[in-house]
Design a protein around this motif. Structure first.
Motif, mmCIF file in Angstrom:
data_model
loop_
_atom_site.group_PDB
_atom_site.id
_atom_site.type_symbol
_atom_site.label_atom_id
_atom_site.label_comp_id
_atom_site.label_asym_id
_atom_site.label_seq_id
_atom_site.Cartn_x
_atom_site.Cartn_y
_atom_site.Cartn_z
ATOM 1 N N UNK A 393 15.469 -16.253 -26.015
ATOM 2 C CA UNK A 393 15.122 -15.735 -26.940
ATOM 3 C C UNK A 393 14.306 -16.511 -28.212
ATOM 4 N N UNK A 394 13.486 -15.773 -28.856
ATOM 5 C CA UNK A 394 12.817 -16.370 -29.843
ATOM 6 C C UNK A 394 12.741 -15.570 -31.063
ATOM 7 N N UNK A 395 12.595 -16.223 -32.212
ATOM 8 C CA UNK A 395 12.709 -15.458 -33.664
ATOM 9 C C UNK A 395 11.256 -15.660 -34.085
ATOM 10 N N UNK A 396 10.949 -14.607 -34.659
ATOM 11 C CA UNK A 396 9.466 -14.771 -35.204
ATOM 12 C C UNK A 396 9.482 -14.920 -36.780
ATOM 13 N N UNK A 397 8.425 -15.313 -37.144
ATOM 14 C CA UNK A 397 8.570 -15.642 -38.758
ATOM 15 C C UNK A 397 8.629 -14.694 -39.509
ATOM 16 N N UNK A 398 8.707 -13.309 -39.219
ATOM 17 C CA UNK A 398 9.061 -12.190 -40.158
ATOM 18 C C UNK A 398 10.445 -11.902 -40.022
ATOM 19 N N UNK A 399 11.363 -12.573 -39.123
ATOM 20 C CA UNK A 399 12.640 -12.382 -39.083
ATOM 21 C C UNK A 399 13.335 -11.481 -37.845
ATOM 22 N N UNK A 400 12.074 -11.035 -37.166
ATOM 23 C CA UNK A 400 12.467 -10.200 -35.968
ATOM 24 C C UNK A 400 12.871 -11.154 -34.687
ATOM 25 N N UNK A 401 13.551 -10.755 -33.814
ATOM 26 C CA UNK A 401 13.808 -11.272 -32.670
ATOM 27 C C UNK A 401 13.530 -10.738 -31.451
ATOM 28 N N UNK A 402 12.899 -11.756 -30.391
ATOM 29 C CA UNK A 402 12.666 -10.922 -29.206
ATOM 30 C C UNK A 402 13.409 -11.721 -28.197
ATOM 31 N N UNK A 403 13.990 -10.970 -27.218
ATOM 32 C CA UNK A 403 14.950 -11.327 -26.018
ATOM 33 C C UNK A 403 14.334 -11.134 -24.764
ATOM 34 N N UNK A 404 14.111 -12.157 -23.986
ATOM 35 C CA UNK A 404 13.511 -12.122 -22.617
ATOM 36 C C UNK A 404 14.657 -12.073 -21.581
ATOM 37 N N UNK A 405 14.891 -11.191 -20.858
ATOM 38 C CA UNK A 405 16.150 -10.872 -19.853
ATOM 39 C C UNK A 405 15.332 -11.038 -18.240
ATOM 40 N N UNK A 406 16.034 -11.795 -17.406
ATOM 41 C CA UNK A 406 15.392 -12.094 -16.123
ATOM 42 C C UNK A 406 16.786 -11.595 -15.219
ATOM 43 N N UNK A 407 16.401 -10.496 -14.460
ATOM 44 C CA UNK A 407 17.321 -10.173 -13.407
ATOM 45 C C UNK A 407 16.671 -10.689 -11.922
ATOM 46 N N UNK A 408 17.437 -11.729 -11.260
ATOM 47 C CA UNK A 408 16.944 -12.131 -10.043
ATOM 48 C C UNK A 408 17.305 -11.409 -9.000
ATOM 49 N N UNK A 409 18.525 -10.593 -9.188
ATOM 50 C CA UNK A 409 19.141 -9.994 -8.099
ATOM 51 C C UNK A 409 18.058 -8.859 -7.417
ATOM 52 N N UNK A 410 18.120 -8.859 -5.970
ATOM 53 C CA UNK A 410 17.224 -8.011 -5.144
ATOM 54 C C UNK A 410 17.989 -6.653 -5.080
ATOM 55 N N UNK A 411 19.275 -6.454 -5.318
ATOM 56 C CA UNK A 411 19.983 -5.210 -5.280
ATOM 57 C C UNK A 411 20.718 -4.579 -6.136
ATOM 58 N N UNK A 412 20.961 -5.411 -7.397
ATOM 59 C CA UNK A 412 21.701 -4.971 -8.282
ATOM 60 C C UNK A 412 21.229 -4.622 -9.651
#
Length: 675
Positions: A393-412
């Protein structure tokens, strides 16, 4: 890494298991803690390597693709070629130099990309005078304003430790000789342009030949180089090819151990020295270099390295060429370490890459990270309860937030439920960026909720979430904390005052990061606080936040990391000495001293700090390991320890990641002093 990779035959496709639907899977809890601040995203964070053997180095199409990926730094002239390259006549004796790859052509591409350059000066077959002339041409004659200059590439690979892939014409190939030349290069180059920054090559913790002491040396490569060149350098250089796709968890220790080496060996003011990862690739041709698994590992590692304060991470390579061809997750993997296709074929012509400059999956990983964490954003802690799903996650100067999600499962397909701490998402759908297995672009939509999402198999997903709270009137963040008077149980933390918002600041809170959870260690109305009741031999990362009289809180300060010691006085003391190290294991000796009443029988206990460490063997005692705990029980002949008497035992410790040494030992249950 220096040259194009070789090639093998195409393997048969593997069968794909049916994907598990979200309805069949328990939700994954994701915690995003905006109070637990990490590093700020640097301007130079996302980088890549260019190589003078790449015919397409200087083309507009290449530059435009790198710009679209968000690339902010380009390194030249490329790996081990750096130590045979002579910039003035654009030659590399013993190697191939492609047309239209000279320095000025490279810089034209850098400018078109909108990036900065990092130049590797020739140490192996060059001179300080040649490097200084390059600085003059670049920054005085041409006005390129290049800030970052490395001295050599992987110079520890010159044969000094038994393996020789790096050119080195110096009769003395020791780290001391390299360090003396770094000093000479720095003096000559900064005499031309004092504003440049000079980088020295280090070995990466737990990667060969890290920690090895060669015959005639006073210490390892890093110890010797830093002790001589430390006062003259501005950054250090690491390279990392982990050879597996699940190694992002090694990064925090890797970077912390590097910082500890800087603090111990580089002299006063070592905190000014930055860390650059100027070559990085998953290095996992068997698991996918240019298909989706490699891309997921790349995004995870990029985000983790930058969150831990590395100021540039530079992918090897923009173009590289076909290698071992396999089938990975339903797609052809060409064993190519490049971001973009080189359109090369196997030697028998049976398999060819796609058209020139076709982006491979890691290209989209870089592009996703550039959209997730922009220069000036601050990383904050994020964690999940599922090993197949990672979060950043990373917070932006304007207060918004970005969330990066990584799913490494091949089948789920994993449903996730996101819990925000210190942040209130606005109502309405977030902006959603997604890249899935085999996709040729990142899709963008505004759908769903900020607190729930389903992640497709083998996917990257970024949520950009608007803040539901106003930023107006909030106190400013406190300045960078520092620590003094660290003992086994206490530490004094001091920080520059925060700027008040619309109301005066009422107090400061000192928060410990424990995963993605914060624990308040205390609060004060001043700017100094002594934390008590800490655990011996424990690494702590803390932030400070300011709170005003109305309860409004600031964003967190930059993080502070420190490690507590052991008791100054105890009924026992233990000294751990590393007698030899081969970068995957070491011989250790433990000197155990009884400072209390005489003992007739003793048990020494300690725990391995990391799961990738284990006991190989031990002697002069009975050694056992259960879980992470090691017990050392006296033998018949050394069980009696009079007051002041000592016993010495030895062991082999194995490790497959950064080797954080055990520091807390107990003797018959008492915590010992470490000497």
């Amino acid at each position: 890494m220096a040259v194009l990779l070789t090639l093998t035959a195409l393997n048969a496709p593997t069968a794909q298991a049916p994907a598990a639907h979200a309805d069949d899977t328990d939700p994954v809890t994701v915690t995003v803690n905006a109070r637990a601040g990490l590093a700020t995203v640097p301007e130079t964070g996302l980088g890549a390597n260019h190589a003078i053997w790449d015919t397409n180095l200087g083309t507009d199409q290449t530059a435009d693709l790198l710009k679209d990926a968000g690339t902010k730094l380009l390194r030249y002239p490329g790996g081990s070629y750096s130590d045979i390259y002579h910039w003035a006549d654009h030659t590399a004796p013993g190697g191939y130099v492609a047309p239209n790859t000279d320095f000025d052509t490279f810089m034209r591409g850098v400018r078109r990309t909108g990036a900065q350059a990092m130049v590797t000066a020739n140490y192996g077959t060059g001179t300080a005078e040649e490097a200084a002339a390059w600085v003059r041409h670049a920054n005085v004659v041409k006005g390129y304003g290049i800030t970052y200059w490395e001295i050599g590439n992987e110079n520890y690979g010159n044969g000094h430790y038994g393996a020789a892939w790096e050119a080195d014409d110096h009769a003395d190939k020791s780290p001391a000789e390299y360090a003396r030349h770094v000093v000479a290069y720095a003096d000559a180059m900064k005499a031309v342009d004092p504003a440049i920054k000079i980088g020295a090559v280090l070995t990466t913790p737990a990667n060969w030949p890290d920690a090895i002491v060669a015959e005639g040396d006073s210490g390892s490569w890093n110890e010797v180089v830093l002790s001589i060149a430390g006062p003259k350098i501005d950054f250090v250089i690491l390279h990392w090819y982990p050879g597996a796709l699940d190694r992002a968890g090694h990064v925090p220790d890797m970077i912390q151990l590097t910082r500890e080496q800087l603090a111990e060996h580089a002299g006063p003011g070592a905190e000014r020295i930055g860390i650059a990862m100027t070559e990085f690739n998953t290095g996992s041709s068997s698991n996918g270099t240019n298909t989706q698994p490699g891309a997921l590992a790349a995004a995870d590692a990029y985000a983790t390295l930058l969150a831990n304060g590395v100021f540039t991470v530079d992918w090897w390579n923009v173009h590289n060429g076909i290698g071992a061809v396999t089938e990975v997750e339903g797609h052809t993997d060409y064993g190519d370490f490049g971001l973009l296709s080189s359109a090369t074929c196997t030697s028998d012509g049976t398999v060819c890459e796609p058209a020139l400059n076709t982006p491979f999956a890691p290209y989209y990983a870089v592009q996703m990270v550039s959209r997730f964490a922009r220069p000036g954003d601050r990383f904050v802690r994020a964690a999940t309860g599922q090993a197949k799903v990672s979060a950043h996650a990373a917070r932006r100067p304007d207060g918004d937030l970005a969330v990066l999600l990584v799913n490494t499962s091949s089948d789920t397909s994993y449903p996730v439920e996101i819990d925000y701490v210190g942040f209130s998402p606005a109502s309405g759908a977030p902006t959603v960026l997604t890249h899935t297995n085999g996709a040729t672009s990142i899709t963008t939509s505004a759908t769903g909720s900020a607190t729930a999402r389903t992640l497709p198999p083998l996917s990257l997903t970024t949520l950009v979430v608007r803040s539901g709270a106003t930023e107006t009137g909030r106190p400013g963040a406190p300045g960078q904390p520092s620590v003094t008077a660290v003992t086994d149980r206490t530490a004094t933390i001091t920080w520059p005052a925060a700027a008040p918002g619309t109301r005066p600041i009422a107090k400061y809170e000192v928060l410990r990061q424990n995963g993605a959870v914060t624990e308040q260690l205390g609060e004060t109305t001043g700017t100094t606080f002594t934390v008590r009741n800490l655990r011996p031999g424990t690494r702590y990362t803390v932030n400070v936040i300011a709170r005003d009289g109305g309860g409004a809180q600031s964003w967190p300060s930059s993080p502070l990391t420190f490690t507590t010691g052991t008791p100054a006085a105890s009924s026992c003391s233990v000294r751990l000495t590393v007698q030899s190290d081969w970068a995957s294991g070491y011989v250790g000796a433990l000197d155990i001293t009884n400072n209390g009443a005489p003992l007739n029988g003793w048990t020494l206990s300690f725990a391995w700090p990391r799961p990738w460490q284990s006991l190989g063997s031990g002697w002069n005692a009975v050694w056992t390991q259960e879980g992470s705990t090691v017990k050392v029980v006296n033998e018949a002949g050394n069980g009696s320890l009079a007051t002041g008497a000592s016993a010495t035992v030895g062991f082999v410790g194995n490790y497959t990641g950064p080797n954080v040494l055990p520091s807390v030992f107990t003797l018959n249950g008492a915590v010992c002093s470490s000497t």
